[in-house]
Design a protein around this motif. Sequence first.
Motif, short mmCIF file in Angstrom:
data_model
loop_
_atom_site.label_atom_id
_atom_site.label_comp_id
_atom_site.label_asym_id
_atom_site.label_seq_id
_atom_site.Cartn_x
_atom_site.Cartn_y
_atom_site.Cartn_z
N GLU A 104 -72.59 20.38 -3.11
CA GLU A 104 -71.91 21.67 -2.95
C GLU A 104 -70.42 21.40 -2.85
O GLU A 104 -69.98 20.64 -2.00
CB GLU A 104 -72.40 22.41 -1.70
CG GLU A 104 -73.81 22.97 -1.84
CD GLU A 104 -74.08 24.10 -0.85
OE1 GLU A 104 -73.14 24.48 -0.11
OE2 GLU A 104 -75.21 24.61 -0.83
N VAL A 105 -69.64 22.03 -3.73
CA VAL A 105 -68.21 21.75 -3.82
C VAL A 105 -67.43 23.06 -3.79
O VAL A 105 -67.97 24.14 -4.06
CB VAL A 105 -67.88 20.96 -5.10
CG1 VAL A 105 -68.62 19.63 -5.12
CG2 VAL A 105 -68.23 21.78 -6.34
N SER A 106 -66.15 22.95 -3.47
CA SER A 106 -65.30 24.14 -3.40
C SER A 106 -64.66 24.48 -4.75
O SER A 106 -64.39 25.65 -5.03
CB SER A 106 -64.19 23.94 -2.36
OG SER A 106 -64.73 23.80 -1.06
N PHE A 107 -64.41 23.46 -5.56
CA PHE A 107 -63.69 23.68 -6.81
C PHE A 107 -64.51 23.22 -8.01
O PHE A 107 -65.22 22.21 -7.95
CB PHE A 107 -62.35 22.93 -6.80
CG PHE A 107 -61.41 23.42 -5.74
CD1 PHE A 107 -60.64 24.55 -5.95
CD2 PHE A 107 -61.29 22.75 -4.53
CE1 PHE A 107 -59.77 25.01 -4.97
CE2 PHE A 107 -60.42 23.20 -3.55
CZ PHE A 107 -59.66 24.33 -3.76
N GLY A 108 -64.37 23.97 -9.10
CA GLY A 108 -65.07 23.60 -10.33
C GLY A 108 -64.63 22.24 -10.85
O GLY A 108 -65.43 21.53 -11.49
N THR A 109 -63.38 21.87 -10.60
CA THR A 109 -62.91 20.56 -11.06
C THR A 109 -63.71 19.42 -10.44
O THR A 109 -63.96 18.41 -11.10
CB THR A 109 -61.41 20.39 -10.72
OG1 THR A 109 -61.20 20.71 -9.34
CG2 THR A 109 -60.56 21.28 -11.60
N ASP A 126 -52.87 29.58 -5.76
CA ASP A 126 -54.19 29.18 -6.22
C ASP A 126 -55.09 28.96 -5.00
O ASP A 126 -54.66 28.40 -3.99
CB ASP A 126 -54.13 27.95 -7.12
CG ASP A 126 -53.46 26.77 -6.45
OD1 ASP A 126 -52.83 26.94 -5.40
OD2 ASP A 126 -53.54 25.65 -7.00
N ALA A 127 -56.32 29.43 -5.11
CA ALA A 127 -57.22 29.42 -3.95
C ALA A 127 -58.66 29.40 -4.44
O ALA A 127 -58.94 29.64 -5.62
CB ALA A 127 -56.98 30.67 -3.09
N VAL A 128 -59.58 29.11 -3.53
CA VAL A 128 -61.00 29.15 -3.88
C VAL A 128 -61.38 30.62 -4.12
O VAL A 128 -60.85 31.53 -3.48
CB VAL A 128 -61.87 28.53 -2.77
CG1 VAL A 128 -61.65 27.03 -2.69
CG2 VAL A 128 -61.61 29.18 -1.42
N GLU A 129 -62.33 30.82 -5.02
CA GLU A 129 -62.70 32.18 -5.43
C GLU A 129 -63.13 33.05 -4.25
O GLU A 129 -62.80 34.23 -4.19
CB GLU A 129 -63.84 32.11 -6.45
CG GLU A 129 -63.39 31.83 -7.87
CD GLU A 129 -63.35 33.08 -8.73
OE1 GLU A 129 -63.45 34.19 -8.19
OE2 GLU A 129 -63.20 32.93 -9.95
N GLN A 130 -63.87 32.46 -3.29
CA GLN A 130 -64.42 33.28 -2.21
C GLN A 130 -63.35 33.81 -1.26
O GLN A 130 -63.64 34.69 -0.45
CB GLN A 130 -65.49 32.51 -1.43
CG GLN A 130 -65.05 31.20 -0.82
CD GLN A 130 -65.35 30.03 -1.72
OE1 GLN A 130 -65.25 30.12 -2.94
NE2 GLN A 130 -65.75 28.90 -1.12
#
Length: 305
Positions: free
Chosen positions: A222-227, A128-132
Amino acid sequence: MKITTKQIAAFVAIADQQSFTRAARQLNITQPSLSGLIRDLEQVVGLTLLDRRARGATLTTAGQDLLPIALRVKDDIETMLSTSNELSARVRGRVRIACSTVIASTQLIPIASRYEARFPGIKVQIMDAVEQSLADLVRLEQVDLAVATEVDPEPRIVQTPIGKDYLMAYVPANHPLAERDQITWKDLENQSLAVLCKGNPIRTLVDRTAGRLGFMLRSDYEVSFGTTALALADRGLALTILPRNAQQANTVHTCLRKPLIQPTVPRRVIMMSLTGKTLSPAAAEFQTFCVKEMAEGFRQDPPEP
């Protein structure tokens, strides 16, 4: 000339049977063919390997020295063929796939579990990883596949369509917009928003949509994850824009999911693989299986807009 597998097999068979006749029978070839294989092998190595006698054949000193090597080569070839057959038959293998944390927990883990039950010798490794980062993981061959949000064509990436959902507004329960059945993009102008980091394909969809409408959205967080964005909305600190599947079924949120309209913006989900790279049989089979299973999930989960 080069040493061939047939020559190795002939040498080992004669050493085992101590007879050209019995060795030829074991290999299911004629005795002249067997003699030719040994003659060619002796010519390549430049040594006499066998003493031919009326009652059979015995190894010379050179033959005794080379036999252990020939046995290892024969075993390695047999292991290679056996492993190749197992990989082709998907008896064993490994699949490396990357995706977002939401896709991993809601869709990919159940799919991987069903696939491993079908092929017990294959291990599906989920990152699991950030989308970018997903496209880079594929380009650098750190994974075989990735489930991602489609944005722009990428020459080095094969993009196999899976399905689509829509961007939604997630609103704090005590916010004035929480009373609305639907929310327009214009409603979000000047609102405090939690947005995903630049480079995230969902952030790109959000920015491009606002740009086409002629305004910029505030990005107070600004965040890295939607959670993290959902947690901010739960606390009443900001609204956020995320795909429909962002609220996981096993997680309780107090923020409200609202259809985002004028316009409705589809988020297309794709399977990434590297252009020009041949997937292993296990990975190729899993790609087909996963795309079919995920696509069915999107069809059974109609969009709210």
